[in-house]
Design an enzyme around this catalytic site. Structure first.
Site, PDB file in Angstrom:
ATOM      1  N   LYS A  41      26.618  32.019  34.198  1.00 54.31           N
ATOM      2  CA  LYS A  41      27.204  33.168  33.676  1.00 54.31           C
ATOM      3  C   LYS A  41      27.468  33.205  32.446  1.00 54.31           C
ATOM      4  O   LYS A  41      28.478  32.286  31.959  1.00 54.31           O
ATOM      5  CB  LYS A  41      28.580  33.290  34.772  1.00 54.31           C
ATOM      6  N   SER A  58      38.530  41.649  34.010  1.00 53.58           N
ATOM      7  CA  SER A  58      38.135  41.306  32.402  1.00 53.58           C
ATOM      8  C   SER A  58      36.973  42.312  32.121  1.00 53.58           C
ATOM      9  O   SER A  58      36.823  42.502  30.929  1.00 53.58           O
ATOM     10  CB  SER A  58      37.754  39.887  32.383  1.00 53.58           C
ATOM     11  N   HIS A  60      45.785  38.625  35.125  1.00 54.55           N
ATOM     12  CA  HIS A  60      45.925  36.947  35.178  1.00 54.55           C
ATOM     13  C   HIS A  60      47.230  36.547  35.021  1.00 54.55           C
ATOM     14  O   HIS A  60      47.946  35.940  35.600  1.00 54.55           O
ATOM     15  CB  HIS A  60      44.954  36.579  34.496  1.00 54.55           C
ATOM     16  N   ARG A  95      42.747  41.988  44.361  1.00 52.63           N
ATOM     17  CA  ARG A  95      43.009  43.494  44.010  1.00 52.63           C
ATOM     18  C   ARG A  95      42.721  44.209  45.251  1.00 52.63           C
ATOM     19  O   ARG A  95      43.288  44.386  46.103  1.00 52.63           O
ATOM     20  CB  ARG A  95      42.379  43.760  43.002  1.00 52.63           C
TER      21      ARG A  95
HETATM   22  P1  ADP Z   1      36.440  35.008  38.882  1.00 54.87           P
HETATM   23  O1  ADP Z   1      34.969  35.247  38.170  1.00 54.87           O
HETATM   24  O2  ADP Z   1      36.513  33.599  39.496  1.00 54.87           O
HETATM   25  O3  ADP Z   1      36.677  36.164  39.945  1.00 54.87           O
HETATM   26  P2  ADP Z   1      38.401  36.083  37.217  1.00 54.87           P
HETATM   27  O4  ADP Z   1      38.841  35.696  35.786  1.00 54.87           O
HETATM   28  O5  ADP Z   1      37.885  37.395  37.059  1.00 54.87           O
HETATM   29  O6  ADP Z   1      37.786  35.051  37.763  1.00 54.87           O
HETATM   30  O7  ADP Z   1      39.599  36.214  38.129  1.00 54.87           O
HETATM   31  C1  ADP Z   1      40.387  34.852  38.245  1.00 54.87           C
HETATM   32  C2  ADP Z   1      41.617  35.202  39.547  1.00 54.87           C
HETATM   33  O8  ADP Z   1      42.377  36.053  39.138  1.00 54.87           O
HETATM   34  C3  ADP Z   1      40.873  35.946  40.760  1.00 54.87           C
HETATM   35  O9  ADP Z   1      41.527  35.322  41.857  1.00 54.87           O
HETATM   36  C4  ADP Z   1      41.111  37.344  40.700  1.00 54.87           C
HETATM   37  O10 ADP Z   1      41.129  37.967  41.829  1.00 54.87           O
HETATM   38  C5  ADP Z   1      42.261  37.354  39.937  1.00 54.87           C
HETATM   39  N1  ADP Z   1      42.801  38.532  39.151  1.00 54.87           N
HETATM   40  C6  ADP Z   1      42.007  39.055  38.029  1.00 54.87           C
HETATM   41  N2  ADP Z   1      42.552  40.277  37.841  1.00 54.87           N
HETATM   42  C7  ADP Z   1      43.477  40.418  38.570  1.00 54.87           C
HETATM   43  C8  ADP Z   1      44.515  41.470  38.665  1.00 54.87           C
HETATM   44  N3  ADP Z   1      44.468  42.565  37.820  1.00 54.87           N
HETATM   45  N4  ADP Z   1      45.443  41.173  39.531  1.00 54.87           N
HETATM   46  C9  ADP Z   1      45.479  40.057  40.237  1.00 54.87           C
HETATM   47  N5  ADP Z   1      44.751  39.250  40.379  1.00 54.87           N
HETATM   48  C10 ADP Z   1      43.751  39.182  39.330  1.00 54.87           C
END
Ligand code: ADP
Length: 166
Positions: A44, A131, A20, A93
């Protein structure tokens, strides 16, 4: 004076990872300000409360004045407009992210024509970082310090210390 270009980076951030942070740092090369917006999702159940997630985001960006950490509920596009932004920033990703992101981006664009979703490809070292995988490893007391910033590492250790095997 030209207007400040603001992007909203929405997600669960449960908790924020280096993946992130990479998107935030690269986003700051393009936008004047990034609003990292934690979705309040009653369906969630997360590991961290939304308030904890927000304070971990603040700590992770060292209170950078160009990054705002906030929570939102209701329609994302309405929140984006209320923030004075026109862009939703999301990270991509694997190919598996694509279908879901495509659907949401189309729906958001239908809801508010003036709001665009922009995607940034993950940086190679973070391609498999999420995460959920961090929580899984941390819950089993595996090492996660290369995957999350120090305040998050500390918070994860505290959360899972009660379940440490003897
Ligand atoms: P959500 O539940 O909305 O997917 P996340 O917190 O998992 O929320 O992710 C928020 C954003 O960050 C999403 O667009 C996700 O694709 C992106 N993201 C998460 N991890 C990575 C990573 N390792 N590299 C690039 N983008 C990421």
């Amino acid at each position: 004076m030209s207007q400040k270009q603001i992007a909203v980076y929405p997600g669960s951030f449960d908790p924020i990872t280096y993946g992130h942070l990479d998107i935030i740092e690269r986003g700051l090369e393009v936008f004047d300000e990034i609003v990292v917006a934690v979705a309040q999702n009653i369906d969630k159940k997360g590991l961290f409360t939304t308030a904890e997630r927000v304070s971990l985001i603040r700590a992770a960006v060292n209170d950078n004045p160009r990054v705002k950490a906030d929570t939102f509920e209701g329609l994302l596009v309405d929140y984006v407009v209320a923030q004075g932004a026109r862009v939703i920033l999301r990270g991509l990703r694997a190919v598996s992210d694509f279908e879901y992101e495509f659907q949401i981006a189309q729906m958001n664009h239908n809801l508010r024509r003036e709001v665009e979703t922009l995607f940034m490809m993950t940086s190679v070292p973070y391609g498999y970082l999420s995460s959920s995988i961090v929580k899984e490893v941390a819950s089993l007391h595996g090492p996660v310090e290369t995957l999350v910033p120090p305040p998050v590492h500390k918070a994860l250790t505290e959360k899972y210390s009660r379940s440490r095997p003897r």
